[in-house]
Design an enzyme around this catalytic site. Structure first.
Site, mmCIF file in Angstrom:
data_model
loop_
_atom_site.group_PDB
_atom_site.id
_atom_site.type_symbol
_atom_site.label_atom_id
_atom_site.label_comp_id
_atom_site.label_asym_id
_atom_site.label_seq_id
_atom_site.Cartn_x
_atom_site.Cartn_y
_atom_site.Cartn_z
ATOM 1 N N GLY A 131 0.833 -1.035 0.076
ATOM 2 C CA GLY A 131 0.018 -0.009 -0.052
ATOM 3 C C GLY A 131 1.079 1.207 0.187
ATOM 4 N N GLU A 154 -3.256 2.904 5.478
ATOM 5 C CA GLU A 154 -3.124 4.192 4.336
ATOM 6 C C GLU A 154 -3.996 5.108 4.611
ATOM 7 O OE1 GLU A 154 -0.625 3.540 2.903
ATOM 8 O OE2 GLU A 154 -0.633 1.165 2.936
ATOM 9 N N HIS A 206 -2.352 7.478 7.215
ATOM 10 C CA HIS A 206 -1.311 8.353 6.546
ATOM 11 C C HIS A 206 -2.139 9.777 6.129
ATOM 12 C CE1 HIS A 206 2.431 6.071 6.431
ATOM 13 N NE2 HIS A 206 1.773 5.101 6.002
ATOM 14 N N GLN A 210 3.024 9.969 1.711
ATOM 15 C CA GLN A 210 4.486 9.201 1.907
ATOM 16 C C GLN A 210 5.273 9.847 0.806
ATOM 17 O OE1 GLN A 210 2.580 5.192 2.398
ATOM 18 N NE2 GLN A 210 4.570 4.998 3.619
ATOM 19 N N CYS A 250 5.875 -0.358 7.590
ATOM 20 C CA CYS A 250 5.547 1.037 7.039
ATOM 21 C C CYS A 250 6.791 1.421 5.997
ATOM 22 C CB CYS A 250 5.298 2.225 7.890
ATOM 23 S SG CYS A 250 4.563 3.620 6.914
ATOM 24 N N LEU A 251 6.657 1.641 4.841
ATOM 25 C CA LEU A 251 7.895 2.398 4.044
ATOM 26 C C LEU A 251 8.354 3.468 4.546
ATOM 27 C CD1 LEU A 251 6.236 1.300 0.620
ATOM 28 C CD2 LEU A 251 8.023 0.282 1.698
HETATM 29 O O1 GNR Z 1 4.164 -2.318 2.647
HETATM 30 C C1 GNR Z 1 3.621 -2.339 3.672
HETATM 31 N N1 GNR Z 1 3.115 -3.606 4.370
HETATM 32 C C2 GNR Z 1 2.123 -3.476 5.403
HETATM 33 C C3 GNR Z 1 2.194 -4.666 6.092
HETATM 34 C C4 GNR Z 1 1.173 -4.692 7.095
HETATM 35 C C5 GNR Z 1 0.333 -3.555 7.440
HETATM 36 C C6 GNR Z 1 0.382 -2.620 6.509
HETATM 37 C C7 GNR Z 1 1.284 -2.597 5.576
HETATM 38 S S1 GNR Z 1 1.381 -1.099 4.582
HETATM 39 C C8 GNR Z 1 3.053 -1.050 3.974
HETATM 40 C C9 GNR Z 1 3.291 0.046 3.128
HETATM 41 C C10 GNR Z 1 2.925 1.453 3.505
HETATM 42 O O2 GNR Z 1 3.755 1.850 4.362
HETATM 43 N N2 GNR Z 1 2.003 1.814 3.356
HETATM 44 O O3 GNR Z 1 1.614 2.910 3.766
HETATM 45 NI NI NI Z 2 2.832 3.191 5.638
#
Ligand code: GNR
Ligand code: NI
Length: 179
Positions: free
Chosen positions: A46, A139, A142, A51, A96-97
């Site tokens: 996601g 998401e 965010h 971001q 989260c990225l």
């Molecule tokens: O890649 C992502 N993996 C994830 C794993 C468990 C719960 C939520 C996520 S979202 C994350 C990518 C991201 O930072 N989206 O905002």
């Molecule tokens: Ni995230």
């Protein structure tokens, strides 16, 4: 097609509230496609517009496991809203990225009904459960300036943010030496 730079916390732009989209037009469609490219490249399941430094209420999600032979199933949504949620909760270990290499358990409603605008500017409503429900809620957080670390203890949160501050300072120093 473009791969955008993903902001890493702590960053003020990740704490802002994103603004609603007036209409899903060509500009928003391009943003959605660039966000998907960026998400697949990362890789992640996601991505929310803040971001990539864009304070608009736009998210993309794809939980298909293409390495296991599942075909891609991208979801693109503007102005997402949760119109119903289950009383039952579920726990997932979230990443989260914008918080690279940190993972913590987060509890959220197990099932949600989501409403939003798709890439054709059509209003869509659908139900989500399991990982998809978790990811959409992550998401949508965010878009309100919330990260998964805001759902865990203050101690764990400050440890993660302190480590990221140090990593970012090291990276900046390294880059300066390359100039
Ligand atoms: O890649 C992502 N993996 C994830 C794993 C468990 C719960 C939520 C996520 S979202 C994350 C990518 C991201 O930072 N989206 O905002
Ligand atoms: Ni995230």
């Amino acid at each position: 097609m473009a791969i955008l730079n993903i902001l890493v916390a702590p960053d003020e732009r990740l704490k802002q509230e994103a603004q609603p989209v007036e209409k899903v037009d060509a500009e928003i469609q391009k943003l959605m496609d660039d966000m998907l490219d960026t998400m697949y490249d990362a890789p992640g399941i996601g991505l929310a517009a803040p971001q990539v430094g864009v304070l608009k209420r736009v998210i993309v999600v794809d939980i298909a496991n293409t390495e296991e032979g599942e075909k891609p199933n991208p979801i693109k949504l503007a102005n997402p809203e949760i119109v119903a949620e289950s009383e039952e909760f579920s726990v997932y270990q979230e990443g989260c990225l914008s918080l690279p290499n940190f993972f913590e358990d987060v509890e959220r409603p197990a099932k949600i009904t989501v409403k939003g605008l798709n890439e054709k500017n059509e209003e869509v409503t659908f139900e989500a459960d399991g990982l998809l429900a978790t990811c959409i809620q992550h998401e949508m957080d965010h878009l309100n300036g919330t990260l998964f670390v805001d759902h865990i203890s203050r101690l764990k949160r400050s440890r993660i943010l302190t480590k990221l501050t140090k990593i970012k300072a090291q990276l900046a120093k390294h880059k300066q030496q390359q100039l």
